[in-house]
Design a protein around this motif. Structure first.
Motif, PDB file in Angstrom:
ATOM      1  N   PRO A 577      71.005 -36.948 -43.565  1.00 25.67           N
ATOM      2  CA  PRO A 577      71.272 -36.480 -42.190  1.00 25.67           C
ATOM      3  C   PRO A 577      70.542 -37.292 -41.128  1.00 25.67           C
ATOM      4  N   VAL A 578      69.366 -37.822 -41.461  1.00 27.29           N
ATOM      5  CA  VAL A 578      68.641 -38.658 -40.492  1.00 27.29           C
ATOM      6  C   VAL A 578      69.420 -39.932 -40.217  1.00 27.29           C
ATOM      7  N   LEU A 579      69.931 -40.574 -41.252  1.00 24.98           N
ATOM      8  CA  LEU A 579      70.698 -41.804 -41.069  1.00 24.98           C
ATOM      9  C   LEU A 579      72.013 -41.524 -40.342  1.00 24.98           C
ATOM     10  N   ARG A 580      72.635 -40.381 -40.643  1.00 23.72           N
ATOM     11  CA  ARG A 580      73.874 -40.037 -39.940  1.00 23.72           C
ATOM     12  C   ARG A 580      73.619 -39.904 -38.438  1.00 23.72           C
ATOM     13  N   GLN A 581      72.443 -39.459 -38.067  1.00 19.11           N
ATOM     14  CA  GLN A 581      72.105 -39.272 -36.660  1.00 19.11           C
ATOM     15  C   GLN A 581      71.673 -40.575 -35.985  1.00 19.11           C
ATOM     16  N   THR A 582      70.967 -41.432 -36.703  1.00 15.61           N
ATOM     17  CA  THR A 582      70.359 -42.611 -36.064  1.00 15.61           C
ATOM     18  C   THR A 582      71.231 -43.859 -36.080  1.00 15.61           C
ATOM     19  N   ILE A 583      72.054 -44.045 -37.105  1.00 17.85           N
ATOM     20  CA  ILE A 583      72.844 -45.275 -37.230  1.00 17.85           C
ATOM     21  C   ILE A 583      73.773 -45.501 -36.036  1.00 17.85           C
ATOM     22  N   PRO A 584      74.419 -44.479 -35.471  1.00 23.17           N
ATOM     23  CA  PRO A 584      75.252 -44.731 -34.282  1.00 23.17           C
ATOM     24  C   PRO A 584      74.490 -45.385 -33.126  1.00 23.17           C
ATOM     25  N   PHE A 585      73.178 -45.226 -33.084  1.00 24.48           N
ATOM     26  CA  PHE A 585      72.368 -45.878 -32.052  1.00 24.48           C
ATOM     27  C   PHE A 585      71.868 -47.260 -32.494  1.00 24.48           C
ATOM     28  N   GLY A 586      72.211 -47.674 -33.710  1.00 24.27           N
ATOM     29  CA  GLY A 586      71.733 -48.957 -34.219  1.00 24.27           C
ATOM     30  C   GLY A 586      70.339 -48.875 -34.792  1.00 24.27           C
ATOM     31  N   VAL A 587      69.913 -47.675 -35.188  1.00 26.27           N
ATOM     32  CA  VAL A 587      68.553 -47.426 -35.681  1.00 26.27           C
ATOM     33  C   VAL A 587      68.640 -46.842 -37.095  1.00 26.27           C
ATOM     34  N   ALA A 588      67.672 -47.226 -37.957  1.00 29.86           N
ATOM     35  CA  ALA A 588      67.608 -46.666 -39.310  1.00 29.86           C
ATOM     36  C   ALA A 588      66.168 -46.726 -39.797  1.00 29.86           C
ATOM     37  N   TYR A 589      65.902 -46.027 -40.874  1.00 22.63           N
ATOM     38  CA  TYR A 589      64.586 -46.141 -41.521  1.00 22.63           C
ATOM     39  C   TYR A 589      64.747 -46.893 -42.835  1.00 22.63           C
ATOM     40  N   HIS A 590      63.632 -47.393 -43.371  1.00 21.44           N
ATOM     41  CA  HIS A 590      63.653 -48.213 -44.593  1.00 21.44           C
ATOM     42  C   HIS A 590      62.362 -47.963 -45.359  1.00 21.44           C
ATOM     43  N   HIS A 591      62.474 -47.271 -46.503  1.00 21.91           N
ATOM     44  CA  HIS A 591      61.303 -47.057 -47.353  1.00 21.91           C
ATOM     45  C   HIS A 591      61.760 -46.766 -48.773  1.00 21.91           C
ATOM     46  N   SER A 592      60.825 -46.486 -49.664  1.00 17.74           N
ATOM     47  CA  SER A 592      61.151 -46.336 -51.082  1.00 17.74           C
ATOM     48  C   SER A 592      61.922 -45.061 -51.377  1.00 17.74           C
ATOM     49  N   GLY A 593      62.070 -44.162 -50.393  1.00 17.10           N
ATOM     50  CA  GLY A 593      62.864 -42.958 -50.611  1.00 17.10           C
ATOM     51  C   GLY A 593      64.346 -43.218 -50.656  1.00 17.10           C
ATOM     52  N   LEU A 594      64.774 -44.397 -50.210  1.00 19.64           N
ATOM     53  CA  LEU A 594      66.182 -44.786 -50.283  1.00 19.64           C
ATOM     54  C   LEU A 594      66.495 -45.315 -51.673  1.00 19.64           C
ATOM     55  N   THR A 595      67.745 -45.200 -52.076  1.00 15.36           N
ATOM     56  CA  THR A 595      68.164 -45.836 -53.322  1.00 15.36           C
ATOM     57  C   THR A 595      68.318 -47.334 -53.087  1.00 15.36           C
ATOM     58  N   ASN A 596      68.391 -48.082 -54.172  1.00 15.08           N
ATOM     59  CA  ASN A 596      68.517 -49.537 -54.057  1.00 15.08           C
ATOM     60  C   ASN A 596      69.757 -49.933 -53.267  1.00 15.08           C
ATOM     61  N   ASP A 597      70.871 -49.257 -53.533  1.00  8.86           N
ATOM     62  CA  ASP A 597      72.114 -49.599 -52.839  1.00  8.86           C
ATOM     63  C   ASP A 597      72.043 -49.246 -51.359  1.00  8.86           C
ATOM     64  N   GLU A 598      71.385 -48.137 -51.037  1.00 11.98           N
ATOM     65  CA  GLU A 598      71.206 -47.774 -49.634  1.00 11.98           C
ATOM     66  C   GLU A 598      70.354 -48.815 -48.915  1.00 11.98           C
ATOM     67  N   ARG A 599      69.268 -49.210 -49.550  1.00  6.64           N
ATOM     68  CA  ARG A 599      68.391 -50.213 -48.927  1.00  6.64           C
ATOM     69  C   ARG A 599      69.140 -51.515 -48.699  1.00  6.64           C
ATOM     70  N   LYS A 600      69.926 -51.901 -49.687  1.00  5.94           N
ATOM     71  CA  LYS A 600      70.660 -53.161 -49.563  1.00  5.94           C
ATOM     72  C   LYS A 600      71.657 -53.108 -48.409  1.00  5.94           C
ATOM     73  N   SER A 601      72.371 -51.999 -48.269  1.00  2.00           N
ATOM     74  CA  SER A 601      73.344 -51.859 -47.180  1.00  2.00           C
ATOM     75  C   SER A 601      72.652 -51.901 -45.823  1.00  2.00           C
ATOM     76  N   ILE A 602      71.522 -51.224 -45.707  1.00  3.06           N
ATOM     77  CA  ILE A 602      70.787 -51.201 -44.444  1.00  3.06           C
ATOM     78  C   ILE A 602      70.227 -52.587 -44.111  1.00  3.06           C
ATOM     79  N   GLU A 603      69.715 -53.279 -45.117  1.00  2.00           N
ATOM     80  CA  GLU A 603      69.184 -54.630 -44.885  1.00  2.00           C
ATOM     81  C   GLU A 603      70.273 -55.587 -44.430  1.00  2.00           C
ATOM     82  N   GLU A 604      71.446 -55.500 -45.057  1.00  2.00           N
ATOM     83  CA  GLU A 604      72.552 -56.374 -44.671  1.00  2.00           C
ATOM     84  C   GLU A 604      73.008 -56.074 -43.248  1.00  2.00           C
ATOM     85  N   ALA A 605      73.081 -54.783 -42.916  1.00  4.14           N
ATOM     86  CA  ALA A 605      73.498 -54.406 -41.559  1.00  4.14           C
ATOM     87  C   ALA A 605      72.487 -54.891 -40.527  1.00  4.14           C
TER      88      ALA A 605
END
Length: 1037
Positions: A577-605
């Motif tokens: 829910p945090v990412l659903r709220q922040t991504i429309p503003f171009g903002v996200a978080y990045h830490h070990s609580g994300l899965t590998n695939d989530e981290r990879k998608s966020i890094e690429e974006a």
């Protein structure tokens, strides 16, 4: 892996499993350019996931490296030691005899298929393509003789070389002193050009295939510029003879080369038939003749082992070793490397320091080297070029040691960081002690006591204080920003006041003025905020979005929605829910609580500019290459620990993007109470690097001594002590050892291993003869072969032995308990209500597992109700069983999201637990293989390791082995009828695109190619078994 796929163009290579795109781009694309007859020679094999490859190929891969059929493996750092799957073969059992590039800083993995548009290479550059073009341009000359045609092609190739000279990759500022040779790509004095003559050896050309002679003529022209007239005459003589050779070998008329004919009519008829054949067909026939040439009837494995990589590369290697210049135009490498760097990486020129480093005498003499530069200085490119030189020019095997977490970056200072540092130190010490010919190159951004490391690695040192983008450091106290200035009395000087109007509500929500700092740069530029904790990352991202203008939502809106959809697909319909709220503003978080695939998608974006702000933990600084215009440090803390200088440098080093920004800036937010600590932080030197063999006794010292005896590197007390003197601990013993000297520590630890039943032998006092031979016991051998922590080996043995008395096989729960890693148990804090709920959902047989291991239902029930517990129960066993419940739920549901919610854990933690369990299951499997009494576990653990590795239904596991196939895609393929590797390997990519939803043509081609590669590998493995079975014993009576 450069294995070729049947039924395709012989130069088409199958795509590689992405392990590190930065190095693989150059290597894999170069492999694709190898001439056809290089097919089925040596392979380049990135091992992307040690755990996944353990049962299916890890041991076989190590053996192939020893035999020479595999020469390049990307090794996750942790797999060299404890808790990983490469442990199926001890490192030194592999025949590694080449550069080991350590501590690299590679770019992020890329999904781009390097071979998708391969035609742009071979269509225009291949010899046959040029001949065909020539025939179209001169149709009236179809009957030209072979020598004239050869002259035409030679001219065409030479003109191509002249054009390639225009793309010089290096230019020096002081042209009056040095000149960079545009053909060779390295620095040489103009007056030395005439001193590099070297006669060509006829025997070199006599051994070459005729289809390569024209290619070598092109390469020969390179050296003719620096040779005298005698050399040119030699080249002309060779050219004529080689063209005659092509004519005689390729002619379809057997007698066309004879001057005497029996009759005139015979001569005319033969001549007419020859004229009807195009020059392209002549060359094709010549190459076909080469392919059909008789070879000794030996096994395919032996052929792969003895075959050389290529004739032209062999010439380049010999020239490098025997003369002062390289035959390759780019640091001894083929010019294709330079073109690929420009095409795929956008690298037009090398930095001056990169050129200087690549031309160091120590590298040319293959001396060990440590080179150190600030972050973002371009160290990785040097490492990649060195790797390609070893693989292609010297035909040496390569190990590139990278961290297991991200397979992206490693730094030399990590030798001084906990168990990972102990593992690195052990690995390097073994290689240095056992192999004097191995070339070690270390790269790092942060070094202080480099003298100790030089002595340990027996290496020379190169360093430059170079950054392609200027870095400006600031600190913020209240609303004032100060610039860091080493010349100032207190370390920093006033810069400016923040110009941002804060409302009272915003002042309360954002007392550190983060919103003001980020809105100065985003969305036009990118920004990173380093936060002390994972929870703080999410809070900061949410808070910033709450006060951003709605205009931020319009920036690349469609691409943000695509990112949200992609994250939903990864989570099987769920998204944070945090990412659903922040991504429309171009903002996200990045830490070990994300899965590998989530981290990879966020890094690429973030890399593509879709996201402009990341709130992240310190792990991103050391694990991912994501630069930013501005880096903000939320506080001078990592968790509750005050920031170290190395960590600070890592974080601020992300500021400034080469080729994009003219400058980068970092801002450290400081509270008044921490002002004096920050002043010390900024002015203090970097921390020293110390050995961790002592603090990590069981993972470090004891495991090292056990493996030394097991591998027979050292088998007496004296030899063991001699080895230890060559470690970093040995170099630093006067500094680190206070109460005991190194000899006493070695003696005590050997005695401990004997007491644990891992070694046998007598340990002598200091003044006595210490030449008594040490031998390893069966338990000791199983421990080091399985890379089991010495402190857990007896516990594991006892649990496995107890399991034999009543192993519950109704489900996988009992096996999962045995495969749950010991090192994650101490960090587990069970939720007792969840614990009781999960226990009650077990069958009666499964509940017996809890009783067998020592966790009765009454204990869990009392804990859940808050009652006092009188009976003592081992907390480690309780925690281990709780984690086995998590793994059991994962194997049943195969959905990380639902399991993480069920157990109230972060999905990243659940995924890490799964990965660790897969790795430890592999360790236990190899442990059992060495102990005959545990034979029953072998088949059970083999299957369990596969299930933990892929965490999907059993029928999907074969499809999950294919590169780029995740669970959702595997389900699509299976439901569409592609149920096995054979189905997928023989699929039509166009049909796949039409059948499988949201599958691109590039992805389809990649999957088919990967499936073919896997089938080929499995077939080769079976062929090796067949050859071994049919092998005639040498000791027949």
């Amino acid at each position: 892996r450069a294995a070729r796929s049947p039924g395709t163009h012989p130069q088409h290579s199958l795509p590689l499993r992405t392990a590190s795109a930065a190095i693989m781009t150059s290597l894999a694309s170069l492999c694709a350019q190898l001439p056809p007859h290089h097919s089925a020679k040596r392979k380049y094999d990135p091992l992307a996931n040690g755990a996944a490859a353990c049962t299916s190929g890890g041991r076989r891969l190590a053996a192939r490296m020893t035999r020479g059929t595999v020469c390049f493996v990307l090794v996750p750092e942790a797999t060299l030691g404890l808790g990983a799957s490469w442990r199926c073969r001890p490192l030194l059992l592999c025949s590694v005899n080449s550069v080991i590039v350590l501590f690299s800083q590679c770019n992020n993995d890329s999904e781009e298929d390097m071979f998708d548009d391969y035609d742009i290479f071979h269509e225009s550059d291949s010899l046959l393509a040029q001949v065909l073009d020539a025939e179209h341009q001169h149709p009236q000359e179809k009957g030209i003789d072979m020598k004239a045609a050869g002259e035409f092609v030679h001219g065409n190739l030479q003109s191509e070389m002249n054009r390639s000279k225009q793309g010089n990759l290096y230019a020096t500022e002081d042209s009056s002193v040095h000149k960079v040779d545009e053909r060779y790509g390295f620095q040489m004095n103009e007056n030395d050009a005439g001193d590099t003559n070297e006669d060509l050896n006829d025997s070199v050309f006599d051994e070459l295939l005729s289809s390569q002679l024209l290619y070598l003529e092109k390469m020969g022209e390179l050296s003719s510029h620096s040779q005298g007239s005698a050399g040119r005459e030699k080249m002309d003589e060779w050219k004529n003879s080689s063209l005659d050779k092509i004519q005689s070998l390729s002619s379809p008329c057997p007698d066309s080369g004879h001057k005497n004919r029996s009759t005139k009519s015979s001569k005319d008829s033969r001549s007419d038939s020859c004229k009807s054949v195009s020059l392209k067909d002549h060359l094709k026939n010549a190459m076909t003749g080469n392919a059909k040439a008789q070879t000794p009837k030996v096994s395919k494995t032996k052929q792969l082992k003895e075959a050389i990589l290529s004739e032209e590369i062999s010439v380049a290697r010999e020239t490098i070793e025997s003369s002062s210049f390289d035959i390759g135009p780019f640091y001894g490498l083929p010019s294709k490397v330079k073109h690929l760097l420009r095409q795929f990486r956008g690298i037009e020129t090398l930095y001056e320091w990169q050129h200087d480093c690549l031309t160091l005498k120590s590298l040319q003499q293959r001396k060990n080297l440590i080179y150190s530069l600030p972050t973002s200085g371009g160290k990785t490119l040097v490492a990649e070029i060195l790797i390609l030189q070893e693989l292609l020019c010297r035909q040496k095997d390569v190990l590139m040691i990278l961290p297991y977490v991200a397979i992206v970056q490693e730094k030399l200072h990590m030798i001084g960081e906990g168990s990972r540092g102990a593992t690195l130190e052990m690995t390097l010490a073994k290689i240095l002690y056992a192999s004097k010919d191995t070339h070690i190159v270390g790269m790092s951004a942060t070094l202080n006591n480099v003298g100790d490391l030089q002595k340990f690695l027996q290496a020379e040192y190169y360093t430059k204080n170079f950054r392609p983008v200027e870095l400006k450091e600031y600190i913020k106290i209240r609303d004032t920003i100060y610039e860091v200035d080493s010349k100032a009395e207190n370390g920093f000087t006033f810069s400016r006041l923040l110009n941002f109007k804060y409302s009272s509500s915003l002042e309360k929500a954002d007392p550190d003025h983060i919103v003001a700092l980020v809105t100065e740069v985003i969305p036009k530029y990118s920004c990173l905020i380093f936060c002390p904790t994972k929870k703080n990352c999410e809070n900061v991202a949410t808070m910033v979005c709450k006060y951003l203008n709605k205009e931020f939502r319009a920036h690349r809106e469609k691409e943000k929605q695509d990112l949200i959809k992609n994250l939903k697909d990864i989570g099987n319909g769920s998204i944070c829910p945090v990412l659903r709220q922040t991504i429309p503003f171009g903002v996200a978080y990045h830490h070990s609580g994300l899965t590998n695939d989530e981290r990879k998608s966020i890094e690429e974006a973030y890399s593509r500019g879709i996201l402009c702000l990341l709130a992240c933990t310190a792990t991103l600084a050391a694990g991912v290459n994501l630069p930013a215009r501005r880096v903000i440090l939320r506080a001078p803390y990592v968790a509750s620990e005050f920031l170290k200088k190395n960590q600070y440098k890592q974080m601020i080093g992300r500021a400034g993007r080469a080729g994009i920004d003219s400058a980068g800036e970092s801002i450290l937010i400081v509270q008044e109470k921490d002002k004096h600590l920050v002043r010390d932080l900024i002015t203090s030197p970097l921390e020293n690097c110390y050995s961790n063999l002592l603090p990590e006794f069981t993972k470090g010292m004891q495991y090292l001594l056990l493996s030394l005896v097991g591998l027979k590197i050292a088998v007496t007390q004296e030899e063991v002590y001699s080895f230890m003197c060559h470690t970093l601990l040995g170099v630093q013993q006067q500094l680190l050892l206070k109460e005991k000297n190194l000899s006493e520590i070695v003696r005590d630890e050997l005695e401990n291993l004997i007491e644990k039943g891992l070694l046998k032998g007598k340990i002598m006092e200091k003044d006595q003869n210490s030449r008594s031979t040490l031998t390893i016991t069966l338990l000791g051998k199983a421990t080091y072969k399985g890379s089991i922590d010495v402190s857990y080996c007896n516990l594991l043995y006892n649990e496995l032995r107890k399991g034999l008395e009543g192993l519950v096989l109704e489900s996988s729960l009992h096996l999962l308990y045995l495969a749950t890693p010991y090192d994650v148990v101490s960090n587990c804090s069970p939720d007792w209500m969840i614990y009781l709920r999960q226990f009650n959902q077990l069958s009666s047989a499964e509940q017996k597992v809890a009783d067998m291991v020592g966790v009765p239902e009454s204990f869990i029930a009392k804990k859940a109700s808050g009652q006092a517990i009188r009976k003592n129960v081992d907390s480690a066993v309780v925690n281990k069983l709780y984690l086995s419940f998590v793994l059991y739920a994962l194997l049943k549901e195969t959905n990380i999201w639902s399991v993480s919610e069920k157990f109230n854990m972060s999905r990243g933690y659940v995924q890490n637990l799964l990965t660790s369990a897969a790795s430890f299951a592999s360790c236990v499997l190899h442990f059992c293989e060495e102990l005959e009494e545990f034979w029953v576990y072998k088949a059970l653990l083999t299957e369990l390791t596969k299930r933990l590795t892929y965490c999907v239904k059993t029928e999907l596991i074969p499809l999950m082995e294919v590169a780029g196939v995740l669970e959702a895609r595997a389900k699509q393929l299976y439901n569409a009828g592609y149920k096995t590797l054979a189905h997928l390997a023989n699929a039509n990519p166009e049909t796949l695109v039409k059948t499988i939803e949201h599958l691109s043509r590039r992805q389809a081609k990649q999957m088919v190619s990967s499936a073919k590669m896997l089938l080929t590998e499995k077939a080769e493995a079976l062929q090796e078994e067949v050859e071994e079975l049919l092998k005639v014993p040498t000791d027949i009576p």
